[in-house]
Scaffold this motif. Structure first.
Motif, short mmCIF file in Angstrom:
data_model
loop_
_atom_site.label_atom_id
_atom_site.label_comp_id
_atom_site.label_asym_id
_atom_site.label_seq_id
_atom_site.Cartn_x
_atom_site.Cartn_y
_atom_site.Cartn_z
N ILE A 135 0.84 -1.18 0.10
CA ILE A 135 -0.03 -0.56 -0.20
C ILE A 135 0.74 1.50 -0.13
O ILE A 135 1.80 1.51 0.60
N VAL A 136 0.74 1.74 -0.71
CA VAL A 136 0.95 3.38 -1.17
C VAL A 136 0.60 4.77 -0.77
O VAL A 136 -0.15 4.68 -0.97
N ALA A 137 0.98 5.62 -0.07
CA ALA A 137 0.25 6.62 0.65
C ALA A 137 0.84 7.72 -0.37
O ALA A 137 1.94 7.96 -0.61
N VAL A 138 -0.28 8.25 -0.86
CA VAL A 138 0.50 9.88 -1.75
C VAL A 138 0.01 10.86 -1.11
O VAL A 138 -1.73 11.39 -1.64
N GLU A 139 0.48 11.72 -0.59
CA GLU A 139 0.34 13.49 -0.44
C GLU A 139 0.02 14.71 -1.98
O GLU A 139 1.18 14.38 -2.41
N ASN A 140 -0.37 15.17 -2.04
CA ASN A 140 -0.63 15.95 -3.71
C ASN A 140 -0.40 17.42 -2.90
O ASN A 140 -1.55 17.96 -2.43
N GLY A 163 3.30 3.30 10.18
CA GLY A 163 3.65 1.83 9.68
C GLY A 163 2.65 0.92 8.95
O GLY A 163 2.54 0.02 7.74
N LEU A 164 1.12 1.93 8.41
CA LEU A 164 0.44 1.26 7.14
C LEU A 164 0.79 1.26 6.37
O LEU A 164 -0.05 0.40 5.24
N ALA A 165 1.64 2.03 5.29
CA ALA A 165 2.09 2.56 4.56
C ALA A 165 2.94 1.43 3.98
O ALA A 165 4.13 1.96 5.01
N ASP A 166 3.56 1.00 2.35
CA ASP A 166 5.01 0.73 2.47
C ASP A 166 5.89 1.56 2.01
O ASP A 166 7.04 1.15 2.47
N GLU A 167 5.00 2.65 1.64
CA GLU A 167 5.88 3.90 0.73
C GLU A 167 5.26 5.04 1.17
O GLU A 167 3.35 5.08 1.52
N VAL A 168 5.99 5.82 1.34
CA VAL A 168 5.14 7.87 1.43
C VAL A 168 5.74 8.17 0.78
O VAL A 168 6.82 8.34 0.37
N TRP A 169 5.06 9.07 -0.61
CA TRP A 169 5.05 10.19 -1.79
C TRP A 169 4.63 10.62 -0.97
O TRP A 169 3.15 11.41 -0.87
N LEU A 170 5.37 12.37 -1.48
CA LEU A 170 4.85 13.48 -1.21
C LEU A 170 4.93 13.66 -3.78
O LEU A 170 5.48 13.91 -4.27
#
Length: 331
Positions: A135-140, A163-170
Motif C-alpha cells: 500500500i502506497v500513500a501519496v500526498e498531493n 506503519g500502515l503504508a509501505d511507501e509514502v510520497w509527495l
C-alpha cells in the motif's frame, strides 16, 4: 493545462499513477483510489499494489467493497459447515452484530449460510485471497510554498511512523525548474518526491522522481500486528470498490453545465458555467449556477439512456472496469 484546484490536480496524479506505477522501479500491477485512510489521517491518493492471480480471485467475489464487518465473516468462513461463533474469531463486540453481518454476506453470495436447529452455520464459497501486496500513500500539493511544506512535513512524518503504508510520497507540480531544495529538506527523508508536469496533460512521462522513497515494509522475518494488517485490508477493500473516478458520487453530473474534459489521457470534471474544474463542495445543488437536466433530455431525443448525467457515470464506470481488467491480466 493543470487545473488550478487541488482537487483537479489530485485527479491527474491518480491517473498518472494508474498509467505509470511504479515511477522509479518499473511497471507494477496496481489499483488507484483517492481520499482514503483512517479516522486520524486521510490520504489524497492511495495505490494498492496487487498480485494479479490473487486479484483475479478477489474479483470473483464481486465488484463492491467488502466492508469491515463482512470482511471479518468472509475471511473466517470455514471450508465445512460450522456454527458461526465457533468458526469466527471473537470480534470484540456483541455477536448479534456478527450475525447480521453473516446474513448480509450470505445475501451477497460471499458465503453460504444455513440453520441447524436454532444455530446459524456458515461455510465459505471460496477462500478470501491474499491479493494485497503493498500500500502506497501519496500526498498531493501542486503549489509547495513554505507554509505548505511545514504542514506536509508533519503529515508525512505521521505517515512514515504509522506503519500502515509501505511507501509514502509527495507529489508536487514543477514550474520549469527543479523543486526548491530548501523546501524538500523539510520533508522526512523516508518520503519520496514526485515532480509532476501536467502542462500538456497526463501521460506516463508526466512526472520525474526528485527523491526516492524508503521501503517502510517490515523487515524479513517480521510482521505487522494483526490490527494493522486488518486495517490495511479494509483500506484496500475501499480502494477496490471506490476507485478514483467516484468523484461523481459527491458532485452533480445531472447539471446541464457538468462535463468531462480530457487532460491528456485523463478525464476530469468541468463546469461549463464557471469555466473551471469544480470541487465537490462547489459542484452541488446549492451552487448558484446549478441547472438540472431538463426532463426531455432523459426521455427523448438523447442518445444516452437516462440523460447525459447518467451517461457520464457509465463512461467513468466502464473506465474503472477496464483498469480492473488490465490489472488482472498483468503477468
Amino acid at each position: 493545462m493543470t487545473p488550478d484546484a487541488e482537487f483537479g490536480y489530485e485527479l491527474l496524479v491518480c491517473r498518472y499513477a494508474e498509467l505509470a506505477w511504479h515511477p522509479s522501479e518499473g511497471p507494477r500491477p496496481a489499483l488507484v483510489s483517492r481520499q482514503l485512510g483512517t479516522q486520524r489521517r486521510r490520504w489524497d491518493t492511495v495505490v494498492i499494489e496487487v498480485d494479479p492471480t490473487a486479484f483475479e480471485r478477489r474479483r470473483a467475489l464481486g465488484d463492491r467493497t467488502i466492508g469491515s464487518d463482512q470482511l471479518h465473516v468472509v475471511r473466517g468462513a470455514p471450508a465445512e459447515w460450522t456454527w458461526y461463533r465457533d468458526a469466527l474469531p471473537d470480534p470484540g463486540y456483541p455477536w448479534r452484530y456478527v450475525r447480521q453481518a453473516v446474513h448480509r454476506a450470505a445475501g451477497r453470495d460471499l458465503i453460504e449460510e444455513r440453520r441447524d436447529g436454532n444455530r446459524i452455520q456458515i461455510r465459505r464459497k471460496r477462500p478470501y485471497p491474499d491479493w494485497v501486496e503493498r500500500i502506497v500513500a501519496v500526498e498531493n500539493k501542486p503549489d509547495l510554498d513554505r507554509s505548505a511544506a511545514d504542514r506536509l512535513a508533519d503529515q508525512l512524518e505521521h505517515d512514515v511512523d504509522a506503519g500502515l503504508a509501505d511507501e509514502v510520497w509527495l507529489a508536487t507540480e514543477t514550474t520549469g525548474e527543479r523543486v526548491e531544495p530548501a523546501l524538500l529538506r523539510e520533508m522526512p527523508v523516508e518520503a519520496g518526491i514526485l515532480a509532476t508536469d501536467f502542462a500538456d496533460g497526463v501521460d506516463a512521462d508526466a512526472a520525474d522522481v526528485a527523491w526516492h522513497p524508503s521501503d517502510l515494509s517490515p523487515a524479513d522475518g517480521e510482521r505487522r500486528d494483526p490490527e494493522t494488517e486488518t486495517l490495511r485490508l479494509e483500506i484496500a477493500e475501499r480502494a477496490y470498490g471506490k476507485g478514483w473516478r467516484s468523484f461523481h458520487d459527491t458532485m452533480r453530473p445531472d447539471c446541464r453545465h457538468f462535463e468531462l474534459r480530457r487532460e491528456g489521457r485523463a478525464l476530469v470534471p468541468y463546469c461549463a458555467a464557471k469555466e473551471q474544474v469544480p470541487t465537490a463542495r462547489e459542484c452541488s445543488g446549492s451552487c448558484s449556477e446549478f441547472s438540472p437536466e431538463p426532463p426531455q433530455w432523459r426521455t427523448k431525443g438523447w442518445p444516452i439512456e437516462g440523460g447525459p448525467g447518467k451517461g457520464l457515470k457509465r463512461v467513468l464506470a466502464r473506465r474503472r472496469d477496464r483498469e480492473r481488467d488490465r490489472v488482472e491480466s498483468v503477468e
